[in-house]
Design a protein around this motif. Sequence first.
Motif, mmCIF file in Angstrom:
data_model
loop_
_atom_site.group_PDB
_atom_site.id
_atom_site.type_symbol
_atom_site.label_atom_id
_atom_site.label_comp_id
_atom_site.label_asym_id
_atom_site.label_seq_id
_atom_site.Cartn_x
_atom_site.Cartn_y
_atom_site.Cartn_z
ATOM 1 N N SER A 269 0.816 -1.219 0.000
ATOM 2 C CA SER A 269 0.000 0.000 0.000
ATOM 3 C C SER A 269 0.843 1.259 0.000
ATOM 4 O O SER A 269 0.315 2.351 -0.165
ATOM 5 C CB SER A 269 -0.919 0.003 1.223
ATOM 6 O OG SER A 269 -0.139 0.080 2.434
ATOM 7 N N GLY A 270 2.136 1.123 0.201
ATOM 8 C CA GLY A 270 3.030 2.276 0.173
ATOM 9 C C GLY A 270 3.131 3.014 1.491
ATOM 10 O O GLY A 270 3.786 4.063 1.566
ATOM 11 N N ARG A 271 2.452 2.492 2.549
ATOM 12 C CA ARG A 271 2.517 3.160 3.846
ATOM 13 C C ARG A 271 3.799 2.812 4.602
ATOM 14 O O ARG A 271 4.074 3.360 5.672
ATOM 15 C CB ARG A 271 1.294 2.768 4.694
ATOM 16 C CG ARG A 271 -0.001 3.367 4.178
ATOM 17 C CD ARG A 271 -1.102 3.245 5.213
ATOM 18 N NE ARG A 271 -1.406 1.858 5.518
ATOM 19 C CZ ARG A 271 -2.354 1.158 4.871
ATOM 20 N NH1 ARG A 271 -3.029 1.715 3.886
ATOM 21 N NH2 ARG A 271 -2.584 -0.086 5.200
ATOM 22 N N LEU A 272 4.587 1.877 4.072
ATOM 23 C CA LEU A 272 5.808 1.427 4.744
ATOM 24 C C LEU A 272 6.872 1.185 3.691
ATOM 25 O O LEU A 272 6.586 0.615 2.621
ATOM 26 C CB LEU A 272 5.537 0.133 5.518
ATOM 27 C CG LEU A 272 6.578 -0.311 6.545
ATOM 28 C CD1 LEU A 272 6.536 0.610 7.766
ATOM 29 C CD2 LEU A 272 6.289 -1.748 6.996
ATOM 30 N N THR A 273 8.090 1.620 3.969
ATOM 31 C CA THR A 273 9.190 1.370 3.046
ATOM 32 C C THR A 273 9.905 0.081 3.425
ATOM 33 O O THR A 273 9.731 -0.444 4.542
ATOM 34 C CB THR A 273 10.190 2.531 3.064
ATOM 35 O OG1 THR A 273 10.844 2.564 4.347
ATOM 36 C CG2 THR A 273 9.503 3.866 2.824
ATOM 37 N N ILE A 274 10.716 -0.414 2.486
ATOM 38 C CA ILE A 274 11.494 -1.626 2.779
ATOM 39 C C ILE A 274 12.452 -1.367 3.938
ATOM 40 O O ILE A 274 12.638 -2.209 4.815
ATOM 41 C CB ILE A 274 12.257 -2.081 1.519
ATOM 42 C CG1 ILE A 274 11.286 -2.494 0.422
ATOM 43 C CG2 ILE A 274 13.200 -3.233 1.858
ATOM 44 C CD1 ILE A 274 11.957 -2.896 -0.880
ATOM 45 N N GLY A 275 13.032 -0.201 3.982
ATOM 46 C CA GLY A 275 13.929 0.145 5.079
ATOM 47 C C GLY A 275 13.211 0.144 6.415
ATOM 48 O O GLY A 275 13.749 -0.317 7.426
ATOM 49 N N ASP A 276 11.951 0.656 6.413
ATOM 50 C CA ASP A 276 11.157 0.638 7.652
ATOM 51 C C ASP A 276 10.933 -0.800 8.120
ATOM 52 O O ASP A 276 11.053 -1.114 9.311
ATOM 53 C CB ASP A 276 9.806 1.320 7.428
ATOM 54 C CG ASP A 276 9.947 2.815 7.217
ATOM 55 O OD1 ASP A 276 10.955 3.379 7.710
ATOM 56 O OD2 ASP A 276 9.057 3.410 6.577
ATOM 57 N N LEU A 277 10.572 -1.677 7.196
ATOM 58 C CA LEU A 277 10.294 -3.065 7.561
ATOM 59 C C LEU A 277 11.561 -3.757 8.089
ATOM 60 O O LEU A 277 11.507 -4.479 9.097
ATOM 61 C CB LEU A 277 9.757 -3.830 6.349
ATOM 62 C CG LEU A 277 9.403 -5.304 6.597
ATOM 63 C CD1 LEU A 277 8.347 -5.424 7.675
ATOM 64 C CD2 LEU A 277 8.933 -5.968 5.300
ATOM 65 N N VAL A 278 12.691 -3.534 7.427
ATOM 66 C CA VAL A 278 13.938 -4.149 7.902
ATOM 67 C C VAL A 278 14.299 -3.627 9.280
ATOM 68 O O VAL A 278 14.728 -4.387 10.169
ATOM 69 C CB VAL A 278 15.080 -3.879 6.893
ATOM 70 C CG1 VAL A 278 16.423 -4.318 7.472
ATOM 71 C CG2 VAL A 278 14.814 -4.593 5.586
ATOM 72 N N ALA A 279 14.101 -2.328 9.505
ATOM 73 C CA ALA A 279 14.394 -1.755 10.824
ATOM 74 C C ALA A 279 13.506 -2.380 11.896
ATOM 75 O O ALA A 279 13.967 -2.711 13.000
ATOM 76 C CB ALA A 279 14.214 -0.238 10.784
ATOM 77 N N LEU A 280 12.216 -2.562 11.584
ATOM 78 C CA LEU A 280 11.309 -3.196 12.544
ATOM 79 C C LEU A 280 11.742 -4.630 12.839
ATOM 80 O O LEU A 280 11.669 -5.097 13.994
ATOM 81 C CB LEU A 280 9.874 -3.167 12.014
ATOM 82 C CG LEU A 280 9.153 -1.807 12.063
ATOM 83 C CD1 LEU A 280 7.791 -1.910 11.410
ATOM 84 C CD2 LEU A 280 9.026 -1.332 13.514
ATOM 85 N N ILE A 281 12.157 -5.352 11.792
ATOM 86 C CA ILE A 281 12.626 -6.727 12.003
ATOM 87 C C ILE A 281 13.830 -6.748 12.941
ATOM 88 O O ILE A 281 13.909 -7.560 13.865
ATOM 89 C CB ILE A 281 12.971 -7.390 10.646
ATOM 90 C CG1 ILE A 281 11.693 -7.610 9.834
ATOM 91 C CG2 ILE A 281 13.698 -8.712 10.859
ATOM 92 C CD1 ILE A 281 11.956 -8.101 8.418
ATOM 93 N N LEU A 282 14.761 -5.832 12.711
ATOM 94 C CA LEU A 282 15.946 -5.763 13.591
ATOM 95 C C LEU A 282 15.556 -5.401 15.019
ATOM 96 O O LEU A 282 16.101 -5.944 15.988
ATOM 97 C CB LEU A 282 16.940 -4.730 13.033
ATOM 98 C CG LEU A 282 17.590 -5.076 11.681
ATOM 99 C CD1 LEU A 282 18.475 -3.932 11.210
ATOM 100 C CD2 LEU A 282 18.410 -6.358 11.811
ATOM 101 N N PHE A 283 14.600 -4.470 15.164
ATOM 102 C CA PHE A 283 14.167 -4.082 16.505
ATOM 103 C C PHE A 283 13.482 -5.251 17.229
ATOM 104 O O PHE A 283 13.706 -5.501 18.420
ATOM 105 C CB PHE A 283 13.209 -2.886 16.425
ATOM 106 C CG PHE A 283 13.894 -1.570 16.193
ATOM 107 C CD1 PHE A 283 15.035 -1.227 16.902
ATOM 108 C CD2 PHE A 283 13.384 -0.660 15.280
ATOM 109 C CE1 PHE A 283 15.661 -0.001 16.696
ATOM 110 C CE2 PHE A 283 14.003 0.561 15.063
ATOM 111 C CZ PHE A 283 15.152 0.898 15.771
#
Length: 588
Positions: A269-283
Motif C-alpha cells: 500500500s506504500g505506507r511502509l518502506t522496505i527500510g522501515d520493515l527491515v528496521a522493525l525486524i531488527l528491533f
Amino acid sequence: MGAIRLDLIGRYLRPHRKVVFQGMAALVVVNLLSVSIPLLVRRVIDDLQDGFDLQDVLAQAALIVALATVMGAVRLYSRMLVFGVGRQVEADLKQQIFDHLLRQEPGWVQTTGSGEVISRATSDVENVRRLLGFAVLSLTNTVLAYALTLPAMLAIDPWLSLAAVGLYPLMLMVVRLFGGRMMRQQRRQQEALASLSDLIQEDLSGISAIKIYGQESTEQAAFAGRNRMYRDAALGLARTRSTLFPLLEGISSISLLLLLALGSGQLESGRLTIGDLVALILFVERLVFPTALLGFTLNTFQTGQVSLERVEDLLRRRPLIVSPSSPQPPSQPSRGAIEARGLTVRYPGAPRPALVDVSFVLHPGELVAVVGPVGCGKTTLARALGRMVEVEPGQLWLDGVDITALDLEALRAQVGLVPQEGYLFTATLADNLRYGEPEAPLERVQAAARQARLEGDIKGFPDGYNTLVGERGITLSGGQRQRTALGRALLVQTPLLVLDDALASVDNTTAAEILRSVREEQSRQRQTRTILMISHQLSAAAACDRVLVMEEGRLVQQGHHSELLAQGGTYRRLWDREQATEQLRAAG
C-alpha cells in the motif's frame, strides 16, 4: 518484606555505587547504539531504492560496523563492571561469613550442623552474587531496551509494532513457568550430587570398617541408588532445557512471520518502506533476548532475595561468648593459678546444670587430676577454663583476674586445652605440631615431640617430621594423634595446661613418662606451668599432687591419692573398680 529486601540489596551495592553507576551508564550507551544501528540500516536501504552512490553506501556500512564494534566493546565493559561488583560482593561476603563463624562458640556450630552453615556460606552467597550481578544487569538492560526501542518502533508504525511484540508476554510466561521448574530441577541435581559426594567421602574415611565387615556390596548398592538419583535429576533438567529453548525460538519465529505478513501488506500500500520493515525486524529480534532473559532474571531475583535473607539471618546471629567491651589485662607474670568460686554451668535447654557450685584452687606449678564417673562434668570444667562454654562473672579466676574480664584471645593464650579427640589438619606432622605458633623453629618442634613421647614414632616414618598427616589424622594411630595434639599444646608453652582425657589412648607407662617429661622440662627451664589432667586412668591420677573427684556435676572430694583412699567414698569406689578390672584383664 519487599521493601526490606530492596533495602538489603541497596546496602550491599552502596559501597560499589560508583562502579554500578558506570556500568549503568555503559548500558545506556549500548542501548542507544543498538537503536541507532537499525535506523542507519533503514536509511541505507531506502537510499538504494532510487539509485545509490557506492562510496556513500560503503561509508554508511563502515559507520555501522564501527558503531557495532563500539557497542560490543561497551557492552563487554558494562558486564565486566556489573558482574565484577557481584564477584566482589561474593568474595567480601564469604570473608565476612567466615570471620563471623570463627567468632561463634563451638556449641552453636555443633548444634546448627556444619552442612547448613556451609550451604549458606556457599550456595546462598552464590545466589546473592547472581542477584547483585546478573539480575541487576539484566533488569536494567531490559528496561533500557524497551524504553529506547519501543518509541523508535512506534515512530515507524505503531500498529505493526504492537502486533509484532504482542506475543512477547507469552514468551515471558513460558520462561517463568519453565524457569521455575529448571531452578527446582537444578536444586535437586545439586542435592543429589552433594549426597553422592557425602557417600564417597564417608566411605573413603571408613574404608577399613567396610572391608572388616564385608559391606562392599551394600555400599555399592547405596552408591548405585544415589548415582541413579543424580542421573535422573540431570536428565530431567536436560529435558526441560531442550523443551524451553525451541519453544522460545518458535514464539520468536511466529512473531517475525507475523511482522513479515502484516508488513508486506503495508509495503504494497506504500505506507511502509522496505527500510522501515527491515528496521522493525531488527528491533523485534533485538527485543527477543531481553524478554526471554527477563523470566530467568525474575526467578534469579526471587531466589537471590531468599538467599540474601538467609545470609543476613546468619550474620545477625551474635555469639554468646564475647570479649568484654573494656577487657582487663592479664596478670603479669602469668603463673597459671586457677580459682573456682561456686562455678555453675548450664547448657541451653539442659534439664539440669552440668556443673553445680564447684570450688577449688590450683596453685602455680601443681599437677592436679580430675576424676569421676562418665557424665559428671569433667569436660565441661575443662571447657570452662578456656571459656569454650559461658561462665558467669565472679566464678572462675586466672592469676587473680576474673576470666570473663579478660579478652578472649588473651585468655586463650594463657590456657592450653588438649581435648580427647585432638583434631589434626591435612598437613605435615611438623606443621600440625607448630599450629599454635606457625613460625616456631624445628628445634622447638622436636623438643615438644620429645616431651609428648612422639619422637620415637616420628623417626620410624619414612619422611620424619615431613610426613603428611591424612584427613583428621587418619594415617596415625589413636595414641599418635593424641600425642601430636599434646605436643602442639606443649610447644605453645602456656602457663596453664588442661588435658581433657588427652592420654586416654596411651598406656599407663607412656602416660606417666609424658607427665614426668613435662615436669622435668619445666624444672630445667625454670618454668611454672600448672597442669590440670582429666583422666579415667586413676593409676595416672595417683601420681599427681592432688586429685579432684567429681560426681553429678559437683566436687565431692579432693586431696592426695592416699588421703582419698583412706576417706572412702566415690574415689575409693572408682579405684576398687579399676583394680578389679585390671585383675580380670590379667587373669584373662
